[in-house]
Design a protein around this motif. Structure first.
Motif, mmCIF file in Angstrom:
data_model
loop_
_atom_site.group_PDB
_atom_site.id
_atom_site.type_symbol
_atom_site.label_atom_id
_atom_site.label_comp_id
_atom_site.label_asym_id
_atom_site.label_seq_id
_atom_site.Cartn_x
_atom_site.Cartn_y
_atom_site.Cartn_z
ATOM 1 N N SER A 192 0.883 -1.160 0.000
ATOM 2 C CA SER A 192 0.000 0.000 0.000
ATOM 3 C C SER A 192 0.923 1.212 0.000
ATOM 4 O O SER A 192 1.723 1.399 0.915
ATOM 5 C CB SER A 192 -0.920 0.011 1.231
ATOM 6 O OG SER A 192 -0.187 0.096 2.429
ATOM 7 N N LEU A 193 0.867 1.974 -1.057
ATOM 8 C CA LEU A 193 1.651 3.210 -1.179
ATOM 9 C C LEU A 193 0.742 4.320 -0.658
ATOM 10 O O LEU A 193 -0.240 4.689 -1.300
ATOM 11 C CB LEU A 193 2.040 3.441 -2.642
ATOM 12 C CG LEU A 193 2.947 4.619 -2.957
ATOM 13 C CD1 LEU A 193 4.206 4.590 -2.118
ATOM 14 C CD2 LEU A 193 3.306 4.638 -4.440
ATOM 15 N N ASN A 194 1.052 4.832 0.507
ATOM 16 C CA ASN A 194 0.041 5.498 1.311
ATOM 17 C C ASN A 194 -0.120 6.992 1.067
ATOM 18 O O ASN A 194 0.805 7.670 0.632
ATOM 19 C CB ASN A 194 0.341 5.261 2.794
ATOM 20 C CG ASN A 194 0.205 3.801 3.168
ATOM 21 O OD1 ASN A 194 -0.610 3.075 2.590
ATOM 22 N ND2 ASN A 194 0.980 3.346 4.126
ATOM 23 N N ARG A 195 -1.323 7.455 1.367
ATOM 24 C CA ARG A 195 -1.635 8.879 1.456
ATOM 25 C C ARG A 195 -1.510 9.242 2.925
ATOM 26 O O ARG A 195 -2.245 8.720 3.769
ATOM 27 C CB ARG A 195 -3.061 9.141 0.974
ATOM 28 C CG ARG A 195 -3.561 10.552 1.208
ATOM 29 C CD ARG A 195 -3.024 11.500 0.175
ATOM 30 N NE ARG A 195 -3.509 12.852 0.370
ATOM 31 C CZ ARG A 195 -3.232 13.853 -0.458
ATOM 32 N NH1 ARG A 195 -2.508 13.621 -1.529
ATOM 33 N NH2 ARG A 195 -3.673 15.060 -0.230
ATOM 34 N N THR A 211 -8.101 10.056 0.594
ATOM 35 C CA THR A 211 -8.219 9.808 2.033
ATOM 36 C C THR A 211 -6.944 9.154 2.551
ATOM 37 O O THR A 211 -6.258 8.431 1.823
ATOM 38 C CB THR A 211 -9.432 8.927 2.359
ATOM 39 O OG1 THR A 211 -9.319 7.686 1.646
ATOM 40 C CG2 THR A 211 -10.721 9.628 1.967
ATOM 41 N N ARG A 212 -6.665 9.354 3.815
ATOM 42 C CA ARG A 212 -5.348 9.015 4.357
ATOM 43 C C ARG A 212 -5.306 7.614 4.978
ATOM 44 O O ARG A 212 -6.291 7.115 5.505
ATOM 45 C CB ARG A 212 -4.951 10.057 5.400
ATOM 46 C CG ARG A 212 -5.887 10.121 6.585
ATOM 47 C CD ARG A 212 -5.548 11.289 7.504
ATOM 48 N NE ARG A 212 -6.304 11.183 8.750
ATOM 49 C CZ ARG A 212 -7.244 12.006 9.150
ATOM 50 N NH1 ARG A 212 -7.571 13.025 8.393
ATOM 51 N NH2 ARG A 212 -7.855 11.846 10.306
ATOM 52 N N ILE A 213 -4.120 7.033 4.916
ATOM 53 C CA ILE A 213 -3.843 5.771 5.592
ATOM 54 C C ILE A 213 -2.336 5.690 5.796
ATOM 55 O O ILE A 213 -1.565 6.182 4.961
ATOM 56 C CB ILE A 213 -4.358 4.561 4.777
ATOM 57 C CG1 ILE A 213 -4.291 3.278 5.603
ATOM 58 C CG2 ILE A 213 -3.602 4.394 3.473
ATOM 59 C CD1 ILE A 213 -5.029 2.091 4.994
ATOM 60 N N GLU A 214 -1.905 5.106 6.929
ATOM 61 C CA GLU A 214 -0.477 4.983 7.203
ATOM 62 C C GLU A 214 -0.148 3.559 7.656
ATOM 63 O O GLU A 214 -0.972 2.860 8.242
ATOM 64 C CB GLU A 214 -0.037 6.007 8.253
ATOM 65 C CG GLU A 214 -0.226 7.437 7.771
ATOM 66 C CD GLU A 214 0.472 8.481 8.625
ATOM 67 O OE1 GLU A 214 1.108 8.108 9.635
ATOM 68 O OE2 GLU A 214 0.378 9.683 8.275
ATOM 69 N N GLY A 215 1.082 3.146 7.367
ATOM 70 C CA GLY A 215 1.488 1.762 7.585
ATOM 71 C C GLY A 215 1.471 1.312 9.027
ATOM 72 O O GLY A 215 1.335 0.114 9.300
ATOM 73 N N GLY A 216 1.625 2.241 9.969
ATOM 74 C CA GLY A 216 1.559 1.865 11.373
ATOM 75 C C GLY A 216 0.204 1.354 11.785
ATOM 76 O O GLY A 216 0.059 0.716 12.839
ATOM 77 N N ILE A 266 -6.575 -3.304 10.649
ATOM 78 C CA ILE A 266 -6.230 -1.938 10.263
ATOM 79 C C ILE A 266 -6.875 -0.981 11.263
ATOM 80 O O ILE A 266 -8.059 -1.109 11.583
ATOM 81 C CB ILE A 266 -6.702 -1.604 8.832
ATOM 82 C CG1 ILE A 266 -6.169 -2.637 7.834
ATOM 83 C CG2 ILE A 266 -6.229 -0.211 8.432
ATOM 84 C CD1 ILE A 266 -6.609 -2.415 6.399
ATOM 85 N N GLY A 267 -6.101 -0.044 11.753
ATOM 86 C CA GLY A 267 -6.602 0.896 12.736
ATOM 87 C C GLY A 267 -7.315 2.080 12.107
ATOM 88 O O GLY A 267 -6.841 2.653 11.120
ATOM 89 N N ILE A 268 -8.458 2.432 12.661
ATOM 90 C CA ILE A 268 -9.093 3.723 12.377
ATOM 91 C C ILE A 268 -8.549 4.658 13.452
ATOM 92 O O ILE A 268 -8.824 4.478 14.635
ATOM 93 C CB ILE A 268 -10.624 3.643 12.465
ATOM 94 C CG1 ILE A 268 -11.160 2.522 11.577
ATOM 95 C CG2 ILE A 268 -11.264 4.980 12.079
ATOM 96 C CD1 ILE A 268 -12.633 2.189 11.836
ATOM 97 N N THR A 293 -5.432 7.389 10.011
ATOM 98 C CA THR A 293 -6.079 6.550 8.993
ATOM 99 C C THR A 293 -7.588 6.714 9.033
ATOM 100 O O THR A 293 -8.215 6.557 10.082
ATOM 101 C CB THR A 293 -5.701 5.067 9.198
ATOM 102 O OG1 THR A 293 -4.299 4.898 8.954
ATOM 103 C CG2 THR A 293 -6.476 4.161 8.258
ATOM 104 N N ASP A 294 -8.178 7.019 7.867
ATOM 105 C CA ASP A 294 -9.623 7.206 7.743
ATOM 106 C C ASP A 294 -10.332 5.867 7.524
ATOM 107 O O ASP A 294 -9.813 4.971 6.849
ATOM 108 C CB ASP A 294 -9.946 8.102 6.533
ATOM 109 C CG ASP A 294 -9.442 9.515 6.701
ATOM 110 O OD1 ASP A 294 -9.586 10.063 7.798
ATOM 111 O OD2 ASP A 294 -8.909 10.077 5.718
ATOM 112 N N ALA A 295 -11.553 5.774 8.024
ATOM 113 C CA ALA A 295 -12.374 4.591 7.769
ATOM 114 C C ALA A 295 -12.585 4.392 6.268
ATOM 115 O O ALA A 295 -12.581 3.260 5.766
ATOM 116 C CB ALA A 295 -13.719 4.723 8.490
ATOM 117 N N ALA A 296 -12.759 5.495 5.540
ATOM 118 C CA ALA A 296 -12.983 5.396 4.090
ATOM 119 C C ALA A 296 -11.804 4.739 3.383
ATOM 120 O O ALA A 296 -11.981 4.017 2.390
ATOM 121 C CB ALA A 296 -13.235 6.792 3.509
#
Length: 407
Positions: A172-175, A213-218, A230-232, A236-239
């Motif tokens: 996952s190449l993250n936003r 929408t954002r998500i991060e590897g942690g 996966i953490g909300i 990291t957004d639910a979307a």
């Protein structure tokens, strides 16, 4: 053909990992701009590097291949066109308002003799005083004269877990949550597109950096070949989880269930892996403060799209259900004592890097949690973290597995 990425668990024996040795970006941290750069304090670079080197020594002593982000990025600039494209993209995303400053910044980057020095400089950021013969001639230059940087540093880069994360054979190449960290994902973009180790080797993307929408590897944990957590969270957004779930199911990957952990939007928690990690087949570290209010949603691939269910049960029972275990052992950070738990969680007592089933790397500064891990039969490899911890991340944050043995 063996694939360059193989990560189907949190605990399979680690074979190859990506890290970043802290560099000049930490020396561009300033008290007035710490919040902008997502730091609470300023690490002492020389000691931070010594601590990081000890981290790498532990990994290599276990026969783990350690790759450096800065080296892979430099090796990805295979020719002048790729190099120029990288520089132009980097400068475009650096949000340089002054046209004059942008031109001068490009001159400086082009003057560097090696690709490695170029990459190091892009990570370190650029002070205005470094620009060749820069004179404030425009209104923009004059109004912004108080701010010392033409390009912000990237001090969070030694947390290689976040900009991209490996999932199965893909990434996952993250936003990212903060604009200051979005530029970090440029390096992964070029590495996976051009580096000989990965280019043309079928590395699917389950998320892309141009998403809204954002998500991060942690926040991304691989509990088994069937189950992702996966953490909300603050980052990291639910979307984003819904988007990733749909992509994973559409691509036919092995994962059947995605568990979304709603841990709340708190700086002190930040990512799921700062409050919850897997250390053995049936053992997990957890920060007790999240247990009472923790809500978990299960996401599966239904005949009419995603099926989402709110799990009405304890965390132990949820983990047993999806991992097909009779029972699990939750090792509570700080031993459940609220004061100790809060202190040791802040110092990443829950952020363990599992390098084999039942064997982890931890900071030595969390004695209560570390003792509990040992009492639970976990083998510890302790490292100093007095300076590295100032960035609010631990051994898991500082590592991005590229290959684990299947379990």
């Amino acid at each position: 053909m063996s694939r360059p990425i193989n990560v189907y668990s949190e605990i399979g024996k680690l074979k190859s990992v990506l890290v970043h040795r802290p560099g000049g970006e930490l020396e561009n941290l300033m008290p007035d701009y710490l919040e902008r750069l997502l730091f609470d304090d300023i690490p002492y670079l020389e000691k931070a590097q010594e601590e990081h080197d000890q981290f790498v020594e532990i990994l290599e002593s276990k026969g783990i291949e350690v790759l450096y982000l800065e080296n892979l990025a430099a090796e990805s600039l295979l020719n002048d066109k790729i190099k120029m494209d990288f520089i132009d993209q980097y400068l475009d995303e650096a949000n340089i308002k002054s046209k004059t400053a942008k031109v001068k910044a490009k001159e400086l980057l082009l003057s560097l003799p090696t690709n490695k020095e170029l990459i190091d400089k892009t990570m370190a950021g650029m002070q205005k005083v470094e620009l060749p013969q820069f004179e404030k001639s425009s209104l923009t230059d004059m109004v912004e004269s108080e701010y010392p940087f033409v390009i912000d540093p990237m001090p969070n880069l030694y947390f290689t877990r976040d900009p991209f994360a490996t999932i199965g054979h893909g990434i996952s190449l993250n936003r990212m949550f903060a604009e200051t960290r979005n530029r970090e994902t440029i390096y992964a973009q070029y590495i996976f597109e051009f580096h000989p180790r990965f280019a043309g080797k079928d590395v699917p993307k389950v998320y892309n950096r141009d998403e809204s929408t954002r998500i991060e590897g942690g926040d991304e944990l691989i509990l088994s070949k069937d189950v992702l957590a996966i953490g909300i969270s603050q980052r990291t957004d639910a979307a984003s989880i819904e988007k990733m779930a749909k992509t994973i199911f559409d691509q036919g990957m092995s994962f059947k269930h995605i568990l979304a952990f709603d841990i709340g939007e708190y700086r002190k928690f930040m990512h799921l892996d700062t409050v919850f990690t897997m250390v053995d087949y049936d053992k997990f570290t957890i920060h007790p403060e999240i247990e009472g209010d923790l809500v978990v949603y299960s996401i599966t691939n239904g005949s009419n799209g995603l099926e989402i269910l709110r799990e009405e049960d304890t965390l132990e029972n949820i983990l047993c259900k999806y991992l097909h275990l009779d029972k699990v052992h939750l090792i509570r950070c700080g031993g459940g004592n609220l004061t100790a738990a809060a202190r040791e969680q802040w110092n990443d007592g829950s952020n363990t890097l599992t390098i084999a089933p039942g064997e982890v790397v931890v900071y030595d500064r969390n004695p209560i949690t570390n003792k509990l891990l040992e009492e639970a039969g976990i083998k510890l490899n302790s490292m100093p973290g007095s300076e590295l911890v100032r960035g609010r991340g631990g051994p898991r944050c500082m590592s991005m597995p590229l290959e684990r043995e299947d379990i």
